[in-house]
Design a protein around this motif. Sequence first.
Motif, PDB file in Angstrom:
ATOM      1  N   ALA A  17      22.250 -81.870  51.900  1.00 46.71           N
ATOM      2  CA  ALA A  17      22.015 -80.459  51.998  1.00 46.71           C
ATOM      3  C   ALA A  17      21.365 -80.362  53.310  1.00 46.71           C
ATOM      4  CB  ALA A  17      21.373 -79.889  50.983  1.00 46.71           C
ATOM      5  N   ASP A  18      20.340 -81.424  53.690  1.00 50.13           N
ATOM      6  CA  ASP A  18      19.550 -81.345  54.589  1.00 50.13           C
ATOM      7  C   ASP A  18      20.396 -81.696  55.876  1.00 50.13           C
ATOM      8  OD1 ASP A  18      17.154 -80.674  53.479  1.00 50.13           O
ATOM      9  OD2 ASP A  18      16.173 -82.495  53.621  1.00 50.13           O
ATOM     10  N   ARG A  19      21.374 -82.677  55.979  1.00 49.29           N
ATOM     11  CA  ARG A  19      22.171 -82.723  57.050  1.00 49.29           C
ATOM     12  C   ARG A  19      22.872 -81.455  57.334  1.00 49.29           C
ATOM     13  NH1 ARG A  19      25.105 -88.653  55.340  1.00 49.29           N
ATOM     14  NH2 ARG A  19      23.270 -89.640  54.787  1.00 49.29           N
ATOM     15  N   ALA A  20      23.518 -80.946  56.370  1.00 49.41           N
ATOM     16  CA  ALA A  20      24.161 -79.766  56.788  1.00 49.41           C
ATOM     17  C   ALA A  20      23.372 -78.651  57.285  1.00 49.41           C
ATOM     18  CB  ALA A  20      24.930 -79.196  55.648  1.00 49.41           C
ATOM     19  N   MET A  21      22.153 -78.383  57.054  1.00 50.76           N
ATOM     20  CA  MET A  21      21.218 -77.404  57.373  1.00 50.76           C
ATOM     21  C   MET A  21      20.801 -77.877  58.804  1.00 50.76           C
ATOM     22  SD  MET A  21      17.740 -76.150  55.799  1.00 50.76           S
ATOM     23  CE  MET A  21      18.417 -75.751  54.116  1.00 50.76           C
ATOM     24  N   GLY A  22      20.619 -79.041  59.248  1.00 50.58           N
ATOM     25  CA  GLY A  22      20.175 -79.469  60.290  1.00 50.58           C
ATOM     26  C   GLY A  22      21.259 -79.484  61.362  1.00 50.58           C
ATOM     27  N   ARG A  23      22.626 -79.545  60.944  1.00 53.92           N
ATOM     28  CA  ARG A  23      23.548 -79.389  61.800  1.00 53.92           C
ATOM     29  C   ARG A  23      24.045 -77.800  62.175  1.00 53.92           C
ATOM     30  NH1 ARG A  23      26.849 -82.821  58.331  1.00 53.92           N
ATOM     31  NH2 ARG A  23      27.107 -84.832  59.164  1.00 53.92           N
ATOM     32  N   ASP A  25      16.642 -97.225  41.041  1.00 52.33           N
ATOM     33  CA  ASP A  25      16.324 -96.830  42.664  1.00 52.33           C
ATOM     34  C   ASP A  25      17.711 -96.920  43.088  1.00 52.33           C
ATOM     35  OD1 ASP A  25      13.501 -96.929  42.250  1.00 52.33           O
ATOM     36  OD2 ASP A  25      13.216 -98.043  43.595  1.00 52.33           O
ATOM     37  N   ARG A  26      18.071 -95.868  43.903  1.00 47.70           N
ATOM     38  CA  ARG A  26      19.304 -95.994  44.808  1.00 47.70           C
ATOM     39  C   ARG A  26      19.208 -96.910  45.880  1.00 47.70           C
ATOM     40  NH1 ARG A  26      18.900 -93.164  49.498  1.00 47.70           N
ATOM     41  NH2 ARG A  26      16.941 -91.702  49.586  1.00 47.70           N
ATOM     42  N   LYS A  27      20.208 -97.122  46.408  1.00 50.06           N
ATOM     43  CA  LYS A  27      20.440 -98.225  47.615  1.00 50.06           C
ATOM     44  C   LYS A  27      19.667 -97.766  48.832  1.00 50.06           C
ATOM     45  CE  LYS A  27      23.865-100.964  50.162  1.00 50.06           C
ATOM     46  NZ  LYS A  27      25.170-101.255  50.509  1.00 50.06           N
ATOM     47  N   GLY A  28      19.694 -96.514  49.019  1.00 45.05           N
ATOM     48  CA  GLY A  28      18.952 -95.981  50.310  1.00 45.05           C
ATOM     49  C   GLY A  28      17.401 -96.193  50.012  1.00 45.05           C
ATOM     50  N   TRP A  65      19.281 -90.682  59.474  1.00 42.56           N
ATOM     51  CA  TRP A  65      20.432 -90.015  58.812  1.00 42.56           C
ATOM     52  C   TRP A  65      20.878 -90.586  57.255  1.00 42.56           C
ATOM     53  CZ3 TRP A  65      21.149 -85.336  60.290  1.00 42.56           C
ATOM     54  CH2 TRP A  65      22.498 -84.820  59.897  1.00 42.56           C
ATOM     55  N   GLN A  66      20.648 -91.797  57.247  1.00 40.39           N
ATOM     56  CA  GLN A  66      20.995 -92.248  55.924  1.00 40.39           C
ATOM     57  C   GLN A  66      20.051 -91.763  54.722  1.00 40.39           C
ATOM     58  OE1 GLN A  66      20.436 -96.241  57.507  1.00 40.39           O
ATOM     59  NE2 GLN A  66      19.229 -97.061  55.923  1.00 40.39           N
TER      60      GLN A  66
END
Length: 361
Positions: free
Chosen positions: A288-294, A47-50, A282-283
């Motif tokens: 990809a979703d962050r860039a698309m949202g911006r 599992d990743r930290k997030g 946000w974390q």
Amino acid sequence: MLAELFLDAAALCRDRSPLTHTLLVSAAEDLTRGGTTAKVMAGSECDRKGSVPGLRFASALHRLVLEGRAPTLAKHYPTVGGEPHLPTLWADALPVLDEHADELRALIASTVVQTNEPGRSAPLFGGLHTATHLAAEAAGRRTPFCVKLLEVGASGGLNLRPHRVAYRFGDTVLGDPGSPLVLDTGWTARPPVDLTHSLRLVGRAGCDLNPVDVSTEEGRLHLSSFVWADQLARWDRLQAALDLAVLDPVPVRRAAGPEWLADQLAQPERDVLTVVWHSVVWQYASPADRAMGRAILADAAARATPMAPLALLVFEPRRTHDQTRYEFQLLLKLWPGGVSLRLGAGAGHGIPFEWNTQPWA
């Protein structure tokens, strides 16, 4: 290493939840030894930290307690009337882990962290008043705009009714004094705008990849299990927010944020301030979703007008100027005009909060 992620999660609650801190430190030690916790967490080793596996582990145990299926462990949990005795907590947790290992493993593997904190409605309330004031001033209006509130990553949607909450600030009660949800804001100051005007919300909507239906017992139990069990004030806030949600339902749509936001922002509404809001989301979003949202927000901002303005209001962790730690900041952008402000900072659960308006760098 999974044990290190448990210790990371334990550090988050060291000063705020001795019960959860002790539980996670003990579980990390047990993981290192290859004990019962390793059996419970089998399949989650990568599992990743997030994804915060430690908090999912603590939530799964809390859920068994809330369901009345771990009576010996329950005596440590204030949410069911217990009182923590930290020296014996782990000894009482081990038999529960062993007895329910398969069920806990499946629950932890399928669970997404959902901490839908109603305390964040307090900074949201002040932020909305600030945004409506600034938008009205820019448009030359004498009265504040009505608000359309759009929440990305809304979970159960508990922060989609800020106008239906009572906010205590000293001897003053702001918002709705008759609300079942009363928040002691813990504000050290207040926003430099008039908070006595009624917020007029003419539209509310939210989306989440894993929305929680808070009208169901399952939904209430799911969100309740993520509360650290020795934080009774936070527990009481959540139960009151769940009761308010029944009185004033706002459905949350299962959808990815960018696509949903593009649909919601397609048509600007005259005489309405559209506010895009998210808190501690946000974390969890992919790059990809962050860039698309911006990009979607930038497109909508280009179409905003003084009489159909757009705002972005977020409560997210950001590094301090000295880069030594994170703090949860309330940030506001307003279009047209390019207003960009840091309104203040506070605890991750929204209470307490310190208002200190300055440019958002």
